[in-house]
Design an enzyme around this catalytic site. Structure first.
Site, PDB file in Angstrom:
ATOM      1  N   GLN A 167       9.014 -44.730 -17.470  1.00  0.00           N
ATOM      2  CA  GLN A 167       7.923 -45.631 -17.087  1.00  0.00           C
ATOM      3  C   GLN A 167       8.242 -47.078 -17.455  1.00  0.00           C
ATOM      4  OE1 GLN A 167       4.964 -43.724 -15.907  1.00  0.00           O
ATOM      5  NE2 GLN A 167       4.471 -45.638 -14.893  1.00  0.00           N
ATOM      6  N   LYS A 172       3.035 -43.146 -21.824  1.00  0.00           N
ATOM      7  CA  LYS A 172       2.693 -41.897 -21.123  1.00  0.00           C
ATOM      8  C   LYS A 172       1.952 -41.001 -22.094  1.00  0.00           C
ATOM      9  CE  LYS A 172       3.276 -40.012 -17.067  1.00  0.00           C
ATOM     10  NZ  LYS A 172       3.501 -40.659 -15.758  1.00  0.00           N
ATOM     11  N   GLY A 206      -3.816 -41.529 -14.227  1.00  0.00           N
ATOM     12  CA  GLY A 206      -3.601 -40.118 -13.914  1.00  0.00           C
ATOM     13  C   GLY A 206      -2.133 -39.755 -13.771  1.00  0.00           C
ATOM     14  N   ASP A 207      -1.891 -38.462 -13.711  1.00  0.00           N
ATOM     15  CA  ASP A 207      -0.573 -37.886 -13.418  1.00  0.00           C
ATOM     16  C   ASP A 207      -0.870 -36.428 -13.036  1.00  0.00           C
ATOM     17  OD1 ASP A 207       2.494 -38.603 -13.755  1.00  0.00           O
ATOM     18  OD2 ASP A 207       2.296 -36.590 -14.538  1.00  0.00           O
ATOM     19  N   ASN A 218      -1.796 -35.365  -5.534  1.00  0.00           N
ATOM     20  CA  ASN A 218      -2.087 -36.758  -5.198  1.00  0.00           C
ATOM     21  C   ASN A 218      -0.918 -37.419  -4.468  1.00  0.00           C
ATOM     22  OD1 ASN A 218      -1.725 -39.773  -6.414  1.00  0.00           O
ATOM     23  ND2 ASN A 218      -3.808 -39.363  -5.767  1.00  0.00           N
ATOM     24  N   SER A 235      -1.969 -49.639  -9.872  1.00  0.00           N
ATOM     25  CA  SER A 235      -2.726 -49.660 -11.132  1.00  0.00           C
ATOM     26  C   SER A 235      -2.711 -51.081 -11.711  1.00  0.00           C
ATOM     27  CB  SER A 235      -2.100 -48.710 -12.149  1.00  0.00           C
ATOM     28  OG  SER A 235      -2.480 -47.380 -11.899  1.00  0.00           O
TER      29      SER A 235
HETATM   30  P1  NDP Z   1      -0.998 -33.423  -8.919  1.00  0.00           P
HETATM   31  O1  NDP Z   1      -1.425 -32.626 -10.077  1.00  0.00           O
HETATM   32  O2  NDP Z   1      -2.008 -34.114  -8.099  1.00  0.00           O
HETATM   33  O3  NDP Z   1      -0.116 -32.536  -7.935  1.00  0.00           O
HETATM   34  C1  NDP Z   1       1.033 -31.865  -8.337  1.00  0.00           C
HETATM   35  C2  NDP Z   1       1.458 -30.963  -7.200  1.00  0.00           C
HETATM   36  O4  NDP Z   1       2.702 -30.362  -7.505  1.00  0.00           O
HETATM   37  C3  NDP Z   1       0.483 -29.827  -6.951  1.00  0.00           C
HETATM   38  O5  NDP Z   1       0.447 -29.539  -5.580  1.00  0.00           O
HETATM   39  C4  NDP Z   1       1.085 -28.675  -7.744  1.00  0.00           C
HETATM   40  O6  NDP Z   1       0.735 -27.413  -7.231  1.00  0.00           O
HETATM   41  C5  NDP Z   1       2.557 -28.951  -7.536  1.00  0.00           C
HETATM   42  N1  NDP Z   1       3.376 -28.441  -8.603  1.00  0.00           N
HETATM   43  C6  NDP Z   1       3.284 -28.700  -9.927  1.00  0.00           C
HETATM   44  N2  NDP Z   1       4.239 -28.051 -10.603  1.00  0.00           N
HETATM   45  C7  NDP Z   1       4.943 -27.390  -9.662  1.00  0.00           C
HETATM   46  C8  NDP Z   1       6.055 -26.535  -9.714  1.00  0.00           C
HETATM   47  N3  NDP Z   1       6.631 -26.230 -10.885  1.00  0.00           N
HETATM   48  N4  NDP Z   1       6.546 -26.052  -8.541  1.00  0.00           N
HETATM   49  C9  NDP Z   1       5.946 -26.352  -7.351  1.00  0.00           C
HETATM   50  N5  NDP Z   1       4.877 -27.152  -7.249  1.00  0.00           N
HETATM   51  C10 NDP Z   1       4.400 -27.643  -8.380  1.00  0.00           C
HETATM   52  O7  NDP Z   1       0.065 -34.472  -9.492  1.00  0.00           O
HETATM   53  P2  NDP Z   1       0.585 -35.814  -8.832  1.00  0.00           P
HETATM   54  O8  NDP Z   1       0.666 -35.685  -7.361  1.00  0.00           O
HETATM   55  O9  NDP Z   1      -0.169 -36.926  -9.415  1.00  0.00           O
HETATM   56  O10 NDP Z   1       2.062 -35.886  -9.447  1.00  0.00           O
HETATM   57  C11 NDP Z   1       3.189 -35.285  -8.821  1.00  0.00           C
HETATM   58  C12 NDP Z   1       4.453 -35.921  -9.371  1.00  0.00           C
HETATM   59  O11 NDP Z   1       4.436 -37.326  -9.076  1.00  0.00           O
HETATM   60  C13 NDP Z   1       4.648 -35.827 -10.886  1.00  0.00           C
HETATM   61  O12 NDP Z   1       6.024 -35.773 -11.157  1.00  0.00           O
HETATM   62  C14 NDP Z   1       4.104 -37.169 -11.377  1.00  0.00           C
HETATM   63  O13 NDP Z   1       4.638 -37.516 -12.618  1.00  0.00           O
HETATM   64  C15 NDP Z   1       4.587 -38.076 -10.279  1.00  0.00           C
HETATM   65  N6  NDP Z   1       3.901 -39.358 -10.117  1.00  0.00           N
HETATM   66  C16 NDP Z   1       2.542 -39.424  -9.992  1.00  0.00           C
HETATM   67  C17 NDP Z   1       1.930 -40.638  -9.789  1.00  0.00           C
HETATM   68  C18 NDP Z   1       0.458 -40.771  -9.550  1.00  0.00           C
HETATM   69  O14 NDP Z   1       0.018 -41.874  -9.294  1.00  0.00           O
HETATM   70  N7  NDP Z   1      -0.309 -39.709  -9.580  1.00  0.00           N
HETATM   71  C19 NDP Z   1       2.707 -41.882  -9.783  1.00  0.00           C
HETATM   72  C20 NDP Z   1       4.134 -41.695  -9.865  1.00  0.00           C
HETATM   73  C21 NDP Z   1       4.666 -40.468 -10.047  1.00  0.00           C
HETATM   74  P3  NDP Z   1      -0.787 -26.891  -7.284  1.00  0.00           P
HETATM   75  O15 NDP Z   1      -1.547 -27.761  -6.320  1.00  0.00           O
HETATM   76  O16 NDP Z   1      -0.687 -25.500  -6.806  1.00  0.00           O
HETATM   77  O17 NDP Z   1      -1.234 -27.052  -8.694  1.00  0.00           O
HETATM   78  O1  2IT Z   2       4.301 -41.786 -13.177  1.00  0.00           O
HETATM   79  C1  2IT Z   2       3.536 -42.728 -12.871  1.00  0.00           C
HETATM   80  O2  2IT Z   2       3.966 -43.835 -12.556  1.00  0.00           O
HETATM   81  C2  2IT Z   2       2.088 -42.472 -12.887  1.00  0.00           C
HETATM   82  N1  2IT Z   2       1.673 -41.351 -13.155  1.00  0.00           N
HETATM   83  C3  2IT Z   2       1.134 -43.599 -12.613  1.00  0.00           C
HETATM   84  C4  2IT Z   2       0.873 -44.392 -13.867  1.00  0.00           C
HETATM   85  C5  2IT Z   2      -0.191 -45.447 -13.764  1.00  0.00           C
HETATM   86  O3  2IT Z   2      -0.434 -46.053 -14.816  1.00  0.00           O
HETATM   87  O4  2IT Z   2      -0.774 -45.677 -12.701  1.00  0.00           O
END
Ligand code: NDP
Ligand code: 2IT
Length: 449
Positions: free
Chosen positions: A113, A128, A167-168, A243, A380
């Protein structure tokens, strides 16, 4: 592993200090490898112990989170917040609720991050947090009580000028809302202490969509500048329909691509004519169900209960948006054999080092997470600006700013890759470009951090 003696010394110390933390070591190793050429030209960083300081979090907080479930039973989880680096701004980064969360995962995420936030060009340090709490199958009341208990301790360590979580995985608008409410109650203050808030209490338009949209804007820059191409007519695979993945599907479709495969923990779905994004949003986000349930509503969709089989499907572009190390060397080989033209990481560290190596050796353009998924945290940062200004910008205004930021990240990463003699290697480019700003701020601020 490293040719450079300074890097070897720093990495050996990291291994010694952080035993049993494979994800953290993996993230550190990748960054240090990328910095090799740059550091040889800049001895001032070694002279000032910059790397030794960068790999050690400024602060790591671990705490007990106790809460009462619907059956009246006391449950105990472990909470974390790593405040990794504050050289260029208050600590900033998401909160993850997932059963796999441990110190290694939180530290790898906080470390990455720091560089990602630097790349956005906005004044945000790296942080984080999270918990091994598993939201799956929990009632709304249980989620609320857990979030409140988690924030009761976390509130002692954060603040709008200190550390701003978001969130994450497992933490979206609902959880941010419960945490914000608890912080406000405890402190009696209404400030932008969290981002990803609801629109009625200080959230920003586009923050929900930002990571997935930003990922596609970044992929567009690679396609345009490195391949003279676009999303038009491309077949896309997106893993993870949370997300990030859901809004990556939406933007890729808007840009003229066909999303032919999606996944979540229940399995993967192949739909050659393209998935229905509105239905996916309804099933996954509103009803909180699975892609298995989505597939049951689509007569031309094929469902496979093994989510890893997604990577066996033919595509032009793959966007892994689920979790760390979800795509390994074998998966990469299958994608290459099926003619993949571009891989961009939506999740954090979704490709194993063997997978990254396979794509690079095959000459497949590769967009690394720190750059490609920075649109979420960048927006953010824009939410923080709006909170400070006591203003809300329109959807179009925020979206334009997001596009500009993603373009800027691509340009800086590409230029840094050229300067390091590896044009188009965006892993090196993003790590170097992210590093320089943080390292120079650390130099300017002196040793006692
Ligand atoms: P969510 O919880 O919204 O979604 C995660 C998704 O991935 C879900 O569909 C989940 O399945 C699936 N999942 C989780 N673990 C596994 C696995 N082991 N195998 C297959 N599918 C899996 O999280 P986000 O979308 O927020 O985050 C996803 C990734 O993006 C993470 O690595 C996060 O760190 C990264 N990220 C997020 C940001 C954000 O703004 N939210 C910003 C930058 C990066 P199910 O729906 O069945 O639970
Ligand atoms: O991994 C990431 O960059 C996030 N989960 C978003 C972090 C944030 O502060 O919006």
């Amino acid at each position: 592993m490293f040719k450079n003696e300074y890097l070897t010394r720093v990495y050996t110390q990291v291994e010694k200090r952080n035993p049993g933390e494979p994800e953290f070591l993996q993230a550190v190793q990748e960054v240090l490898e990328s910095l090799e050429t740059y550091l040889e030209k800049h001895p001032e960083y070694e002279a000032n112990g910059i790397l030794e300081r960068l790999v050690e979090p400024e602060r790591m907080i671990q705490f007990r989170v106790s809460w009462v479930d619907d059956a009246g039973k006391v449950q105990v989880n472990r909470g974390y917040r790593v405040q990794f680096n504050s050289a260029i701004g208050p600590y900033k980064g998401g909160i993850r609720f997932h059963s796999s969360v441990n110190a290694s995962i939180i530290k790898f995420l906080g470390f990455e991050q720091t560089f990602k936030n630097s790349l956005t060009g906005l004044p945000m340090g790296g942080g984080k947090g999270g918990s091994d709490f598993d939201p799956m199958g929990k009632s709304d009341g249980e989620i609320m009580r857990f979030c409140q208990s988690f924030m009761t301790e976390l509130s002692k360590h954060i603040g709008q000028f200190t550390d701003v979580p978001a969130g994450d995985i497992g933490v979206g608008a609902r959880e941010v809302g419960y945490m914000f409410g608890q912080y406000k109650r405890l402190r009696n203050e209404f400030t932008g202490v969290l981002t990803g808030k609801g629109l009625s209490y200080g959230g920003s338009l586009v923050r929900t969509e930002a990571t997935g949209y930003g990922l596609c804007y970044f992929a567009q820059e690679i396609l345009k500048n490195m391949c003279s191409d676009s999303f038009e007519g491309k077949k896309v695979l997106v893993s993870g329909t949370g997300n990030v993945g859901t809004f990556a599907c939406e933007k890729a479709t808007q840009l003229g691509a066909t999303v032919v495969g999606i996944s979540d923990i229940s399995g993967c779905v192949y739909e050659p004519e393209g998935i229905d994004v509105e239905l996916l949003k309804q099933v996954k986000m509103k009803e909180r169900k699975l892609v298995k349930d989505y597939a049951a509503l689509r007569p031309n969709a094929t469902f496979d209960p093994d989510c890893r089989n997604l990577w066996k499907m033919p595509c032009d572009i793959a966007l892994p948006c689920a979790t760390q190390n979800e795509l390994d060397g074998e998966d990469a080989k299958a994608l290459i054999a099926n003619g993949i033209k571009l891989l961009c990481e939506g999740a954090n560290m979704p490709c194993t080092p063997q997978a990254v190596q396979a794509f690079q050796s095959a000459g497949i353009p590769f967009g690394p997470a720190k750059a490609a998924n920075a649109g979420g945290v960048a927006t953010s940062g824009l939410e923080m600006s709006q909170n400070s200004l006591r203003l809300s910008w329109s959807f179009a205004e925020v979206d334009e700013k997001l596009k500009g930021i993603m373009k800027g990240i691509f340009e800086n990463a590409y230029k840094a890759s050229e300067d390091c003699g590896v044009p188009g290697n965006l892993v090196v480019g993003a790590n170097v470009a992210g590093f320089v700003k943080v390292a120079d701020a650390m130099l300017a601020q002196g040793v006692a951090y």
